[in-house]
Design a protein around this motif. Structure first.
Motif, PDB file in Angstrom:
ATOM      1  N   VAL A  26       0.846  -1.190   0.000  1.00  0.00           N
ATOM      2  CA  VAL A  26       0.000   0.000   0.000  1.00  0.00           C
ATOM      3  C   VAL A  26       0.889   1.251   0.000  1.00  0.00           C
ATOM      4  CG1 VAL A  26      -1.802   1.291   1.207  1.00  0.00           C
ATOM      5  CG2 VAL A  26      -1.813  -1.225   1.253  1.00  0.00           C
ATOM      6  N   GLN A  27       0.729   2.075  -1.030  1.00  0.00           N
ATOM      7  CA  GLN A  27       1.476   3.332  -1.131  1.00  0.00           C
ATOM      8  C   GLN A  27       0.493   4.502  -1.008  1.00  0.00           C
ATOM      9  OE1 GLN A  27       3.546   3.950  -4.809  1.00  0.00           O
ATOM     10  NE2 GLN A  27       4.626   5.767  -4.095  1.00  0.00           N
ATOM     11  N   VAL A  28       0.735   5.341   0.011  1.00  0.00           N
ATOM     12  CA  VAL A  28      -0.113   6.515   0.213  1.00  0.00           C
ATOM     13  C   VAL A  28       0.500   7.697  -0.548  1.00  0.00           C
ATOM     14  CG1 VAL A  28      -1.149   8.078   1.901  1.00  0.00           C
ATOM     15  CG2 VAL A  28      -0.805   5.653   2.479  1.00  0.00           C
ATOM     16  N   LEU A  29      -0.258   8.257  -1.472  1.00  0.00           N
ATOM     17  CA  LEU A  29       0.223   9.366  -2.294  1.00  0.00           C
ATOM     18  C   LEU A  29       0.107  10.686  -1.537  1.00  0.00           C
ATOM     19  CD1 LEU A  29      -1.509   8.326  -5.647  1.00  0.00           C
ATOM     20  CD2 LEU A  29       0.760   7.662  -4.796  1.00  0.00           C
ATOM     21  N   ASN A  30       0.747  11.711  -2.069  1.00  0.00           N
ATOM     22  CA  ASN A  30       0.704  13.032  -1.435  1.00  0.00           C
ATOM     23  C   ASN A  30      -0.727  13.560  -1.325  1.00  0.00           C
ATOM     24  OD1 ASN A  30       3.491  13.111  -1.134  1.00  0.00           O
ATOM     25  ND2 ASN A  30       3.825  14.146  -3.097  1.00  0.00           N
ATOM     26  N   SER A  31      -1.571  13.132  -2.242  1.00  0.00           N
ATOM     27  CA  SER A  31      -2.958  13.582  -2.232  1.00  0.00           C
ATOM     28  C   SER A  31      -3.791  12.892  -1.158  1.00  0.00           C
ATOM     29  CB  SER A  31      -3.587  13.318  -3.598  1.00  0.00           C
ATOM     30  OG  SER A  31      -3.632  11.916  -3.851  1.00  0.00           O
ATOM     31  N   GLY A  32      -3.217  11.847  -0.559  1.00  0.00           N
ATOM     32  CA  GLY A  32      -3.964  11.061   0.417  1.00  0.00           C
ATOM     33  C   GLY A  32      -4.616   9.836  -0.181  1.00  0.00           C
ATOM     34  N   HIS A  33      -4.640   9.773  -1.510  1.00  0.00           N
ATOM     35  CA  HIS A  33      -5.148   8.574  -2.166  1.00  0.00           C
ATOM     36  C   HIS A  33      -4.129   7.438  -2.007  1.00  0.00           C
ATOM     37  CE1 HIS A  33      -7.619  11.702  -4.101  1.00  0.00           C
ATOM     38  NE2 HIS A  33      -8.512  10.726  -4.307  1.00  0.00           N
ATOM     39  N   GLU A  34      -4.584   6.232  -2.257  1.00  0.00           N
ATOM     40  CA  GLU A  34      -3.719   5.066  -2.123  1.00  0.00           C
ATOM     41  C   GLU A  34      -3.574   4.332  -3.451  1.00  0.00           C
ATOM     42  OE1 GLU A  34      -4.672   3.764   2.495  1.00  0.00           O
ATOM     43  OE2 GLU A  34      -5.389   2.542   0.829  1.00  0.00           O
ATOM     44  N   GLN A  35      -2.408   3.734  -3.625  1.00  0.00           N
ATOM     45  CA  GLN A  35      -2.188   2.766  -4.689  1.00  0.00           C
ATOM     46  C   GLN A  35      -1.891   1.429  -4.017  1.00  0.00           C
ATOM     47  OE1 GLN A  35       0.932   4.191  -7.283  1.00  0.00           O
ATOM     48  NE2 GLN A  35      -0.467   5.469  -8.458  1.00  0.00           N
ATOM     49  N   ARG A  36      -2.615   0.400  -4.409  1.00  0.00           N
ATOM     50  CA  ARG A  36      -2.432  -0.904  -3.793  1.00  0.00           C
ATOM     51  C   ARG A  36      -2.026  -1.927  -4.843  1.00  0.00           C
ATOM     52  NH1 ARG A  36      -6.686   1.503  -1.252  1.00  0.00           N
ATOM     53  NH2 ARG A  36      -8.218   0.668  -2.711  1.00  0.00           N
ATOM     54  N   ASN A  37      -1.014  -2.725  -4.504  1.00  0.00           N
ATOM     55  CA  ASN A  37      -0.505  -3.734  -5.425  1.00  0.00           C
ATOM     56  C   ASN A  37      -0.631  -5.108  -4.778  1.00  0.00           C
ATOM     57  OD1 ASN A  37       1.042  -4.490  -7.930  1.00  0.00           O
ATOM     58  ND2 ASN A  37       2.456  -5.266  -6.380  1.00  0.00           N
ATOM     59  N   ILE A  38      -1.270  -6.033  -5.481  1.00  0.00           N
ATOM     60  CA  ILE A  38      -1.403  -7.410  -4.991  1.00  0.00           C
ATOM     61  C   ILE A  38      -0.125  -8.174  -5.340  1.00  0.00           C
ATOM     62  CG2 ILE A  38      -2.721  -9.540  -5.186  1.00  0.00           C
ATOM     63  CD1 ILE A  38      -5.141  -7.850  -5.918  1.00  0.00           C
ATOM     64  N   ASN A  39       0.604  -8.607  -4.308  1.00  0.00           N
ATOM     65  CA  ASN A  39       1.886  -9.279  -4.522  1.00  0.00           C
ATOM     66  C   ASN A  39       1.739 -10.792  -4.727  1.00  0.00           C
ATOM     67  OD1 ASN A  39       3.291  -6.804  -4.119  1.00  0.00           O
ATOM     68  ND2 ASN A  39       3.129  -7.088  -1.901  1.00  0.00           N
ATOM     69  N   TRP A  40       0.760 -11.390  -4.091  1.00  0.00           N
ATOM     70  CA  TRP A  40       0.562 -12.834  -4.190  1.00  0.00           C
ATOM     71  C   TRP A  40      -0.753 -13.133  -4.882  1.00  0.00           C
ATOM     72  CZ3 TRP A  40       1.475 -14.249   1.682  1.00  0.00           C
ATOM     73  CH2 TRP A  40       2.806 -14.015   2.006  1.00  0.00           C
TER      74      TRP A  40
END
Length: 202
Positions: A26-40
């Motif tokens: 989970v990466q929280v952007l400067n805007s407060g939105h999130e980018q989520r990446n499924i690793n498995w």
């Protein structure tokens, strides 16, 4: 991968806690939105087993089992009492050619528009499989490899034949420690640490 096709004592695993674990970045952007990446693509289960205090034969069984697995060296079966049954479900459709099918359990979110999750089942509990072709139970003409979860039919099902199956299954796991540490407060009484088990991919 080294694996012993034996089951962890069920008298102990009945008290285990744990379940499926996913890996998500989970990466929280400067805007407060999130980018989520499924690793498995597939979940990996982990469990915590506690048997404190334990006595006599119960302790001896755990001690013997731990030594036989050489700590983390060898995997083994675990009966997860929270999820060990697969109700009858479709695992394939006949095409007149294919005779082998991988057994899997499908988890369906019926309330939300999420894609079904298919969990591959490798360790089938022997003697628990019921096979149906277009709704008719089959007493013969097939076999299941309990160590790989492969269903094999002697004859390929005809085009569009529904292949459904019900069974029980185990989880392939290993100890997550090489140390079985116990405190002995009195004669034949053992207090031991909660031991973690982790699912292994086969």
């Amino acid at each position: 991968m080294s694996f012993h096709d034996v089951r962890f004592p069920t008298t102990v695993s009945y008290g285990a806690s744990g379940g499926p674990r996913f890996s998500t970045t989970v990466q929280v952007l400067n805007s407060g939105h999130e980018q989520r990446n499924i690793n498995w693509a597939q979940a990996r289960r982990d469990y915590s087993v506690d048997l404190s205090p334990s006595r006599g034969a119960e302790w001896t069984a755990i001690l013997n089992f731990f030594h036989a697995r050489r700590g983390r060296a060898y995997g083994f079966r675990l009966k997860d009492f929270s999820d060990f049954r697969m109700p009858r479900q479709t695992i394939g459709t006949g095409n007149g050619v294919q005779t082998e099918f991988q057994i899997f359990k499908r988890y369906v979110d019926e309330d939300l528009p999420a894609a079904p999750y298919d969990r591959l089942l490798n360790k089938i509990a022997p003697g628990t499989v019921h096979l149906y072709l277009s709704g008719s139970e089959q007493a013969s003409g097939w076999s299941v490899d309990a160590t790989s979860g492969i269903l094999s039919l002697e004859l390929p099902p005809a085009e569009a034949v529904d292949i459904s199956l019900a069974c029980e299954f185990d989880v392939p796991v290993r100890f997550d420690t090489d140390l079985l540490q116990a405190v002995i407060p009195g004669p034949d009484v053992h207090h031991w640490q909660s031991i973690k088990l982790v699912e292994i991919r086969l």
